[in-house]
Design a protein around this motif. Structure first.
Motif, PDB file in Angstrom:
ATOM      1  N   SER A 161       0.900  -1.216   0.098  1.00 19.77           N
ATOM      2  CA  SER A 161      -0.177  -0.069   0.019  1.00 19.77           C
ATOM      3  C   SER A 161       0.873   1.162   0.150  1.00 19.77           C
ATOM      4  CB  SER A 161      -1.101  -0.036   1.210  1.00 19.77           C
ATOM      5  OG  SER A 161      -1.802  -1.102   1.266  1.00 19.77           O
ATOM      6  N   PHE A 162       1.883   1.432  -0.852  1.00 23.59           N
ATOM      7  CA  PHE A 162       2.574   2.608  -1.108  1.00 23.59           C
ATOM      8  C   PHE A 162       1.753   3.304  -1.902  1.00 23.59           C
ATOM      9  CE2 PHE A 162       6.549  -0.001  -0.275  1.00 23.59           C
ATOM     10  CZ  PHE A 162       7.139   1.067   0.618  1.00 23.59           C
ATOM     11  N   THR A 163       1.626   4.522  -1.625  1.00 19.10           N
ATOM     12  CA  THR A 163       0.750   5.467  -2.629  1.00 19.10           C
ATOM     13  C   THR A 163       1.476   5.810  -3.606  1.00 19.10           C
ATOM     14  OG1 THR A 163      -0.289   6.506  -0.286  1.00 19.10           O
ATOM     15  CG2 THR A 163      -0.583   7.588  -2.654  1.00 19.10           C
ATOM     16  N   PRO A 164       0.955   5.549  -4.921  1.00 18.24           N
ATOM     17  CA  PRO A 164       1.659   5.800  -6.070  1.00 18.24           C
ATOM     18  C   PRO A 164       1.529   7.463  -6.285  1.00 18.24           C
ATOM     19  CG  PRO A 164      -0.311   4.121  -6.759  1.00 18.24           C
ATOM     20  CD  PRO A 164      -0.459   4.648  -5.034  1.00 18.24           C
ATOM     21  N   PRO A 165       2.845   7.681  -6.851  1.00 17.68           N
ATOM     22  CA  PRO A 165       2.791   9.305  -7.114  1.00 17.68           C
ATOM     23  C   PRO A 165       1.601   9.913  -7.967  1.00 17.68           C
ATOM     24  CG  PRO A 165       4.856   8.043  -7.988  1.00 17.68           C
ATOM     25  CD  PRO A 165       3.766   7.140  -7.755  1.00 17.68           C
ATOM     26  N   PRO A 166       1.392  11.262  -7.842  1.00 13.42           N
ATOM     27  CA  PRO A 166       0.311  11.855  -8.443  1.00 13.42           C
ATOM     28  C   PRO A 166       0.353  11.397  -9.911  1.00 13.42           C
ATOM     29  CG  PRO A 166       1.501  13.151  -6.845  1.00 13.42           C
ATOM     30  CD  PRO A 166       2.282  12.302  -7.240  1.00 13.42           C
ATOM     31  N   GLY A 167      -1.062  10.914 -10.486  1.00  9.48           N
ATOM     32  CA  GLY A 167      -1.316  10.449 -11.660  1.00  9.48           C
ATOM     33  C   GLY A 167      -0.841   9.090 -12.094  1.00  9.48           C
ATOM     34  N   ALA A 168      -0.260   8.599 -11.178  1.00  9.66           N
ATOM     35  CA  ALA A 168       0.330   7.112 -11.554  1.00  9.66           C
ATOM     36  C   ALA A 168      -0.686   5.999 -11.025  1.00  9.66           C
ATOM     37  CB  ALA A 168       1.713   6.959 -11.088  1.00  9.66           C
ATOM     38  N   ARG A 169      -0.398   5.031 -11.615  1.00 12.47           N
ATOM     39  CA  ARG A 169      -1.524   3.815 -11.136  1.00 12.47           C
ATOM     40  C   ARG A 169      -0.586   2.703 -11.118  1.00 12.47           C
ATOM     41  NH1 ARG A 169      -4.015   0.135 -14.858  1.00 12.47           N
ATOM     42  NH2 ARG A 169      -3.228   0.450 -17.028  1.00 12.47           N
ATOM     43  N   ALA A 170      -0.975   1.807  -9.637  1.00 19.96           N
ATOM     44  CA  ALA A 170      -0.223   0.419  -9.563  1.00 19.96           C
ATOM     45  C   ALA A 170      -1.125  -0.443 -10.235  1.00 19.96           C
ATOM     46  CB  ALA A 170       0.040   0.303  -7.881  1.00 19.96           C
ATOM     47  N   HIS A 171      -0.646  -1.362 -11.013  1.00 16.21           N
ATOM     48  CA  HIS A 171      -1.301  -2.516 -11.574  1.00 16.21           C
ATOM     49  C   HIS A 171      -0.543  -3.700 -11.936  1.00 16.21           C
ATOM     50  CE1 HIS A 171      -0.156  -1.867 -15.895  1.00 16.21           C
ATOM     51  NE2 HIS A 171      -0.001  -0.728 -15.493  1.00 16.21           N
ATOM     52  N   ARG A 172      -0.906  -4.795 -12.641  1.00 16.68           N
ATOM     53  CA  ARG A 172      -0.307  -5.946 -13.170  1.00 16.68           C
ATOM     54  C   ARG A 172      -0.211  -5.824 -14.443  1.00 16.68           C
ATOM     55  NH1 ARG A 172       1.646  -9.199  -8.627  1.00 16.68           N
ATOM     56  NH2 ARG A 172       0.569  -8.362  -6.936  1.00 16.68           N
ATOM     57  N   LEU A 173       1.171  -5.784 -14.736  1.00 11.84           N
ATOM     58  CA  LEU A 173       1.475  -5.833 -16.279  1.00 11.84           C
ATOM     59  C   LEU A 173       1.441  -7.233 -16.677  1.00 11.84           C
ATOM     60  CD1 LEU A 173       2.530  -4.112 -18.901  1.00 11.84           C
ATOM     61  CD2 LEU A 173       4.816  -4.976 -18.006  1.00 11.84           C
ATOM     62  N   HIS A 174       0.711  -7.617 -17.908  1.00  9.96           N
ATOM     63  CA  HIS A 174       0.336  -8.968 -18.289  1.00  9.96           C
ATOM     64  C   HIS A 174       1.546  -9.135 -19.430  1.00  9.96           C
ATOM     65  CE1 HIS A 174      -3.535  -9.557 -16.093  1.00  9.96           C
ATOM     66  NE2 HIS A 174      -3.489  -8.375 -16.375  1.00  9.96           N
ATOM     67  N   THR A 175       2.196 -10.322 -19.133  1.00 10.92           N
ATOM     68  CA  THR A 175       3.544 -10.592 -20.294  1.00 10.92           C
ATOM     69  C   THR A 175       3.257 -12.118 -20.845  1.00 10.92           C
ATOM     70  OG1 THR A 175       5.376 -11.102 -19.001  1.00 10.92           O
ATOM     71  CG2 THR A 175       4.782  -8.780 -18.933  1.00 10.92           C
ATOM     72  N   ALA A 176       4.008 -12.287 -21.779  1.00  8.86           N
ATOM     73  CA  ALA A 176       4.386 -13.808 -22.131  1.00  8.86           C
ATOM     74  C   ALA A 176       5.013 -14.717 -21.000  1.00  8.86           C
ATOM     75  CB  ALA A 176       4.958 -13.911 -23.438  1.00  8.86           C
ATOM     76  N   ARG A 177       5.434 -14.026 -20.114  1.00  8.80           N
ATOM     77  CA  ARG A 177       6.199 -14.775 -19.079  1.00  8.80           C
ATOM     78  C   ARG A 177       5.532 -14.534 -17.696  1.00  8.80           C
ATOM     79  NH1 ARG A 177      11.299 -16.916 -20.020  1.00  8.80           N
ATOM     80  NH2 ARG A 177      12.110 -16.404 -17.928  1.00  8.80           N
ATOM     81  N   GLY A 178       4.242 -14.183 -17.604  1.00  8.45           N
ATOM     82  CA  GLY A 178       3.627 -13.784 -16.558  1.00  8.45           C
ATOM     83  C   GLY A 178       3.303 -12.419 -16.208  1.00  8.45           C
ATOM     84  N   GLU A 179       2.826 -12.395 -14.869  1.00  9.02           N
ATOM     85  CA  GLU A 179       2.302 -10.823 -14.333  1.00  9.02           C
ATOM     86  C   GLU A 179       3.581 -10.239 -13.559  1.00  9.02           C
ATOM     87  OE1 GLU A 179      -1.226 -11.018 -12.582  1.00  9.02           O
ATOM     88  OE2 GLU A 179      -2.574 -11.258 -14.277  1.00  9.02           O
ATOM     89  N   PHE A 180       3.671  -9.092 -13.637  1.00  7.27           N
ATOM     90  CA  PHE A 180       4.567  -8.366 -12.895  1.00  7.27           C
ATOM     91  C   PHE A 180       3.902  -7.173 -12.406  1.00  7.27           C
ATOM     92  CE2 PHE A 180       6.657 -10.594 -15.845  1.00  7.27           C
ATOM     93  CZ  PHE A 180       7.938 -11.400 -15.221  1.00  7.27           C
ATOM     94  N   ALA A 181       4.340  -6.939 -11.144  1.00  4.26           N
ATOM     95  CA  ALA A 181       3.547  -5.463 -10.506  1.00  4.26           C
ATOM     96  C   ALA A 181       4.354  -4.468 -11.046  1.00  4.26           C
ATOM     97  CB  ALA A 181       3.555  -5.632  -8.939  1.00  4.26           C
ATOM     98  N   VAL A 182       3.606  -3.281 -11.256  1.00  2.00           N
ATOM     99  CA  VAL A 182       4.213  -2.259 -11.937  1.00  2.00           C
ATOM    100  C   VAL A 182       3.512  -0.957 -11.273  1.00  2.00           C
ATOM    101  CG1 VAL A 182       4.810  -3.329 -14.033  1.00  2.00           C
ATOM    102  CG2 VAL A 182       2.716  -1.819 -13.962  1.00  2.00           C
ATOM    103  N   VAL A 183       4.389   0.180 -11.383  1.00  4.63           N
ATOM    104  CA  VAL A 183       3.613   1.479 -11.041  1.00  4.63           C
ATOM    105  C   VAL A 183       3.967   2.106 -12.547  1.00  4.63           C
ATOM    106  CG1 VAL A 183       4.142   3.801 -10.070  1.00  4.63           C
ATOM    107  CG2 VAL A 183       4.132   1.780  -8.638  1.00  4.63           C
ATOM    108  N   ASP A 184       2.894   2.698 -13.026  1.00  2.00           N
ATOM    109  CA  ASP A 184       2.848   3.220 -14.454  1.00  2.00           C
ATOM    110  C   ASP A 184       2.359   4.622 -14.436  1.00  2.00           C
ATOM    111  OD1 ASP A 184       2.356   3.769 -17.190  1.00  2.00           O
ATOM    112  OD2 ASP A 184       1.378   1.874 -17.463  1.00  2.00           O
ATOM    113  N   ALA A 185       3.153   5.619 -14.595  1.00  2.00           N
ATOM    114  CA  ALA A 185       3.173   7.166 -14.833  1.00  2.00           C
ATOM    115  C   ALA A 185       3.126   7.609 -16.099  1.00  2.00           C
ATOM    116  CB  ALA A 185       4.093   7.715 -13.773  1.00  2.00           C
ATOM    117  N   PRO A 186       1.896   8.254 -16.369  1.00  2.00           N
ATOM    118  CA  PRO A 186       1.865   8.655 -17.771  1.00  2.00           C
ATOM    119  C   PRO A 186       2.341  10.157 -17.933  1.00  2.00           C
ATOM    120  CG  PRO A 186      -0.386   9.059 -16.635  1.00  2.00           C
ATOM    121  CD  PRO A 186       0.437   8.138 -15.789  1.00  2.00           C
ATOM    122  N   VAL A 187       2.431  10.708 -18.982  1.00  2.00           N
ATOM    123  CA  VAL A 187       2.956  11.890 -19.379  1.00  2.00           C
ATOM    124  C   VAL A 187       1.909  13.077 -18.779  1.00  2.00           C
ATOM    125  CG1 VAL A 187       3.454  13.748 -21.141  1.00  2.00           C
ATOM    126  CG2 VAL A 187       4.087  11.300 -21.507  1.00  2.00           C
ATOM    127  N   ALA A 188       2.561  14.071 -18.143  1.00  2.00           N
ATOM    128  CA  ALA A 188       1.732  15.028 -17.426  1.00  2.00           C
ATOM    129  C   ALA A 188       0.508  15.611 -18.475  1.00  2.00           C
ATOM    130  CB  ALA A 188       2.519  16.031 -16.769  1.00  2.00           C
TER     131      ALA A 188
END
Length: 294
Positions: A6-33
């Motif tokens: 439960s780290f709070t993601p930075p403003p505008g970012a989201r925490a989610h699971r990145l689905h890949t051919a080798r499984g899922e990985f936890a990521v923090v994904d921050a879009p362009v402002a």
């Protein structure tokens, strides 16, 4: 299973699971402002005992410069799952293939950044296949094995993991002094309870396998220099894992862009996040200019 911390993601970012051919990985994904022209995407790979949260303080300034940033927990690292006692899935080539899968899942050319151990894993990925990457930044990550003092620390950790639980090892770490993440600018990442949970989330096999890699990694700089990518060596002004003079020499051998962040040590991304972000974005802007994208 891992426990969310439960780290709070930075403003505008989201925490989610990145689905890949080798499984899922936890990521923090921050879009362009908002209102900023997109300039590129970066994949951020953390170091030994670290996690995607080590990059939290970079997302916002890089978003303001036009760069989407995706920080990832590697296999068995924090909130990405993996086996607890089987070291085979944590062989460097396996972790390198994970990085390639993560880049493929983003479905766009990416600027690759690897911190410390993450730099050596990312280097192995580039040597397997450089085509997904626009550039490669080695962030406080050296040409080969870590310094003798750090090798000794890894050996002590291995000895502890052989006889103690992860919780007991954490208590032993605290007895030697609070982790560096608790103090300084990095204290914004959370208190001891969150850092403890991050530690407990790590799989022992991942720590054993990757720690061993750090103590035996060969110098592969000449191999990397033959890869047709723009390189960047970024570090703090001090580093006890790979001396700064060693990082300087690696930069020369790679013909790399070189950034030294004042008043920072092995984790400039946490010690001095704003100048570190500017150093990354300045390099990426130069890559864009050299490619004729500006």
């Amino acid at each position: 299973m891992t426990t969310p911390i439960s780290f709070t993601p930075p403003p505008g970012a989201r925490a989610h699971r990145l689905h890949t051919a080798r499984g899922e990985f936890a990521v923090v994904d921050a879009p362009v402002a908002a209102g900023v022209e997109p300039r590129g995407v970066a994949l951020l790979v953390p170091g030994f005992t670290g996690s995607k949260e080590d990059f939290h303080l970079l997302h916002e300034p890089l978003a303001a410069r036009g760069y989407r940033t995706v920080a990832v927990d590697g296999r068995g690292q924090n909130e990405s799952d993996g086996p607890a006692h089987d070291e085979a899935p944590y062989a460097q080539q396996e972790l390198a293939r994970d990085v390639l899968a993560q880049a493929a899942a983003l479905d766009t050319p990416v600027h690759l950044v690897g911190h410390s151990l993450g730099g050596q894993i990312a280097r192995a990925a580039v040597l397997l296949d450089h085509s997904p990457f626009v550039s490669f930044t080695l962030l406080s990550s050296g040409p080969g094995r870590i310094s003798p003092a750090q090798q000794q620390r890894v050996r002590l950790l291995h000895e502890a993991l052989a006889v103690l639980t992860m919780s007991e090892v954490w208590e032993a770490i605290l007895a030697m002094g609070p982790p560096e993440e608790v103090g300084g600018p990095a204290r914004g990442l959370g208190g001891l309870a969150r850092l403890r949970q991050r530690w407990l989330n790590h799989k022992p096999a991942q720590l054993l396998a990757t720690g061993r890699q750090l103590t035996v990694e060969p110098d592969r700089v000449d191999e990397l220099a033959a890869v047709p990518l723009p390189f960047h060596v970024l570090s703090g002004a001090r580093d006890d894992t790979w001396p700064v003079t060693v990082l300087d020499g690696m930069g020369v051998r790679l013909g790399a862009h070189r950034t030294v962040v004042p008043d920072a040590e092995h984790s400039p991304n946490m010690d001095q996040p704003l100048p570190t972000a500017h150093g990354l974005a300045d390099f990426w802007d130069k890559v864009r200019q050299d490619r004729g994208d500006l």
